[in-house]
Design an enzyme around this catalytic site. Structure first.
Site, PDB file in Angstrom:
ATOM      1  N   TYR A  52     -11.642   4.624 -10.024  1.00 26.50           N
ATOM      2  CA  TYR A  52     -11.054   5.207  -8.855  1.00 26.50           C
ATOM      3  C   TYR A  52     -11.102   6.915  -8.871  1.00 26.50           C
ATOM      4  O   TYR A  52     -10.885   7.461  -7.945  1.00 26.50           O
ATOM      5  CB  TYR A  52      -9.901   4.913  -8.650  1.00 26.50           C
ATOM      6  CG  TYR A  52      -9.665   3.390  -8.390  1.00 26.50           C
ATOM      7  CD1 TYR A  52     -10.242   2.597  -7.606  1.00 26.50           C
ATOM      8  CD2 TYR A  52      -8.589   2.674  -8.986  1.00 26.50           C
ATOM      9  CE1 TYR A  52     -10.245   1.300  -7.440  1.00 26.50           C
ATOM     10  CE2 TYR A  52      -8.410   1.038  -8.900  1.00 26.50           C
ATOM     11  CZ  TYR A  52      -9.214   0.695  -8.003  1.00 26.50           C
ATOM     12  OH  TYR A  52      -9.242  -0.780  -7.887  1.00 26.50           O
ATOM     13  N   CYS A  67     -17.909   3.871 -26.263  1.00 22.56           N
ATOM     14  CA  CYS A  67     -19.183   4.482 -26.461  1.00 22.56           C
ATOM     15  C   CYS A  67     -19.751   4.406 -24.772  1.00 22.56           C
ATOM     16  O   CYS A  67     -20.636   3.789 -24.670  1.00 22.56           O
ATOM     17  CB  CYS A  67     -20.068   3.870 -27.316  1.00 22.56           C
ATOM     18  SG  CYS A  67     -21.813   4.731 -27.499  1.00 22.56           S
ATOM     19  N   ARG A 117      -8.662   3.098 -14.593  1.00 24.66           N
ATOM     20  CA  ARG A 117      -8.355   3.432 -13.294  1.00 24.66           C
ATOM     21  C   ARG A 117      -9.233   4.943 -13.111  1.00 24.66           C
ATOM     22  O   ARG A 117      -9.648   5.285 -12.172  1.00 24.66           O
ATOM     23  CB  ARG A 117      -6.978   3.464 -12.672  1.00 24.66           C
ATOM     24  CG  ARG A 117      -6.417   2.117 -12.766  1.00 24.66           C
ATOM     25  CD  ARG A 117      -4.884   2.100 -12.328  1.00 24.66           C
ATOM     26  NE  ARG A 117      -5.036   2.503 -10.912  1.00 24.66           N
ATOM     27  CZ  ARG A 117      -4.591   3.569 -10.516  1.00 24.66           C
ATOM     28  NH1 ARG A 117      -4.183   4.374 -11.406  1.00 24.66           N
ATOM     29  NH2 ARG A 117      -4.634   4.039  -9.082  1.00 24.66           N
ATOM     30  N   TYR A 165      -2.330  -2.155 -12.882  1.00 22.34           N
ATOM     31  CA  TYR A 165      -3.640  -2.296 -12.922  1.00 22.34           C
ATOM     32  C   TYR A 165      -4.141  -1.540 -14.278  1.00 22.34           C
ATOM     33  O   TYR A 165      -5.161  -0.926 -14.372  1.00 22.34           O
ATOM     34  CB  TYR A 165      -4.336  -1.581 -11.716  1.00 22.34           C
ATOM     35  CG  TYR A 165      -4.061  -2.158 -10.415  1.00 22.34           C
ATOM     36  CD1 TYR A 165      -4.423  -3.553 -10.319  1.00 22.34           C
ATOM     37  CD2 TYR A 165      -3.199  -1.609  -9.507  1.00 22.34           C
ATOM     38  CE1 TYR A 165      -4.001  -4.037  -8.939  1.00 22.34           C
ATOM     39  CE2 TYR A 165      -2.770  -2.182  -8.212  1.00 22.34           C
ATOM     40  CZ  TYR A 165      -3.188  -3.264  -8.010  1.00 22.34           C
ATOM     41  OH  TYR A 165      -3.049  -3.932  -6.980  1.00 22.34           O
ATOM     42  N   GLY A 198       0.757  -1.228  -0.088  1.00 16.78           N
ATOM     43  CA  GLY A 198       0.045  -0.189  -0.088  1.00 16.78           C
ATOM     44  C   GLY A 198       0.746   1.325  -0.125  1.00 16.78           C
ATOM     45  O   GLY A 198       0.345   2.412   0.235  1.00 16.78           O
ATOM     46  N   GLU A 225       4.088  -6.834   0.785  1.00 19.66           N
ATOM     47  CA  GLU A 225       3.566  -7.381  -0.336  1.00 19.66           C
ATOM     48  C   GLU A 225       3.067  -6.224  -1.426  1.00 19.66           C
ATOM     49  O   GLU A 225       1.919  -5.846  -1.646  1.00 19.66           O
ATOM     50  CB  GLU A 225       1.996  -7.988  -0.300  1.00 19.66           C
ATOM     51  CG  GLU A 225       2.381  -9.535   0.527  1.00 19.66           C
ATOM     52  CD  GLU A 225       0.847 -10.108   0.921  1.00 19.66           C
ATOM     53  OE1 GLU A 225      -0.066  -9.366   0.722  1.00 19.66           O
ATOM     54  OE2 GLU A 225       1.014 -11.319   1.707  1.00 19.66           O
ATOM     55  N   GLY A 284       2.331  -3.990  -4.697  1.00 22.40           N
ATOM     56  CA  GLY A 284       2.026  -4.493  -6.049  1.00 22.40           C
ATOM     57  C   GLY A 284       2.419  -3.078  -6.984  1.00 22.40           C
ATOM     58  O   GLY A 284       3.439  -2.941  -7.368  1.00 22.40           O
TER      59      GLY A 284
END
Length: 409
Positions: free
Chosen positions: A312, A338, A308, A366, A228, A269, A271
């Site tokens: 988000y 569209c 994204r 992502y 994170g 961990e 990413g």
């Protein structure tokens, strides 16, 4: 990867326009040297303790990216049998892979355990099933929900009280009862707070909660604090101070290990932190539309390639690679889907003309893994630049790929 806004852009000496000529547009490009630098940053920050990096590969599952991670000593965290299989195809041994499910069918957990991966248990029902199925013959970790809210967006917060992830720390007594009943071999405690956490305090807060819970498990080998860490999206954006975080976590971890009675291994961990800055999506402007309300730049891509911003509200810095010195103008940069399909609103860019190449930065995480074939659009190719050479690591899709699984009746 850092592209400065100058008259010439290149990645390891390669002009992005040459990449378009060689591989077409739109195009995902990843800079291997940036991935290596991010891994080194994390290793340096935690050099004083026994630390292991487990790349959360849901961020980018390209086999070439996974092989690069393996070559530089990074292990793997997966969330599905598909990612597990891809990881093993990339050369990982199953015991180098952690399987972190979220409410999956127990058969998926069995697949991972039988393959030799270690599992993070995320619910009391799964913990009971695991105990009934394996007793103390297979090790596992337990994913604790510390009930801490932190992260850049509620959609990517995973440790608050209302989150679906993990077993609430308030249920610790139930956890211990199940573990005792089935003599389950618990070798680690795990948590993951969320994404885009800038400050050290949330990490310290959840670490303290996990350390306190760990005192009830006498045979631990691992404390897993997830990931994170915040990356930079806007120019000059504040990011997680990894050296500061490393010093503070290291100090507390050493103190905990001393109190626990032996040295444990600390896992992270990450990413997005490892791959986001390495990647960018190159597109071409198709239509520049001057409207009374807005100036629009349409590009040959959309939310089917990079969802994204729409999902988000995430920010991706955009460069005009073709006309970097042009007169600044304000645009909405929009896709060809569209659907309302906006990459950026009221974004100031050097004047854009049809055909100009634009680059969306921080697109290494992502991007393709969340892409789709919406509107029957094909996914772009992917290129990895490493040691000064650009290599195609995924070809562009064709209409045949879209029809491959369909059956005529």
């Amino acid at each position: 990867m850092q592209l400065s806004e100058q008259n010439t852009y290149n990645i390891q000496g390669i002009d992005p326009h040459q990449l378009i000529e060689d591989f077409g547009s739109p195009l995902y490009v990843y800079d291997g040297s940036t991935i290596k630098r991010k891994v080194s940053e994390l290793q340096h920050a935690f050099a004083g303790i026994n630390m292991k990096i487990k790349y959360a590969c849901k961020a980018n599952t390209n086999l070439s990216i996974l092989r690069l991670m393996r070559e530089i000593g990074v292990e793997l965290d997966v969330v599905s049998p598909g990612e597990l299989e891809i990881g093993m195809l990339a050369g990982y041994a199953a015991n180098q892979i952690t399987f972190t499910p979220s409410g999956v069918p127990f058969e998926e957990v069995k697949t991972a355990v039988d393959a030799g991966a270690i599992v993070n248990i995320d619910s009391i029902p799964l913990l009971k099933w695991f105990g009934q199925t394996y007793g103390n013959t297979k090790p596992c970790l337990i994913r604790i929900k510390p009930n801490v809210a932190a992260g850049g967006n509620i959609k990517i917060m995973t440790a608050h009280a209302d989150s679906k992830f993990g077993i609430s720390v308030l249920l610790l007594d139930q956890i211990l009862d199940v573990v005792k009943k089935y003599d389950i071999k618990i070798v680690g405690l795990h948590q993951h707070t969320g994404s885009d956490i800038k400050d050290a305090e949330p990490f310290l807060q959840v670490a303290d909660i996990l350390f306190e819970a760990a005192k009830h498990f006498p045979d631990l080998e691992i404390i897993d604090l997830g990931g994170g860490f915040k990356v930079s999206y806007l120019p000059g954006d504040a990011i997680t101070d990894m050296d500061l975080l490393g010093r503070k976590i290291t100090e507390r971890f050493k103190k905990f290990c001393s109190e626990y009675g032996r040295e444990l291994q600390l896992w992270f961990e990450p990413g997005k932190f490892l791959v986001s800055e390495s990647g960018f999506l190159i597109v071409n402007a198709t239509v520049v539309k001057e409207d009374p309300a807005r100036n629009f730049v349409h590009v040959n891509s959309g939310l089917n390639h990079l969802i994204r911003p729409m999902m988000y509200g995430s920010y991706h810095h955009i460069l005009n690679l073709t006309n970097p010195g042009g007169e600044p103008k304000v645009y909405n940069v929009v896709g060809y889907i569209c659907e309302t399909d906006t990459f950026a609103t009221d974004r100031t860019l050097p004047e854009v003309s049809p055909g100009d190449a634009l680059a969306f930065l921080n697109a290494g995480a992502y991007g393709l893994t969340m892409s789709s074939n919406y509107n029957a659009r094909m996914r772009p190719a992917e290129v990895l630049i490493d040691n000064g050479a650009a290599k195609l690591i995924r070809r562009r899709e064709t209409i045949d790929d879209l029809l491959l699984t369909q059956i005529e009746i």
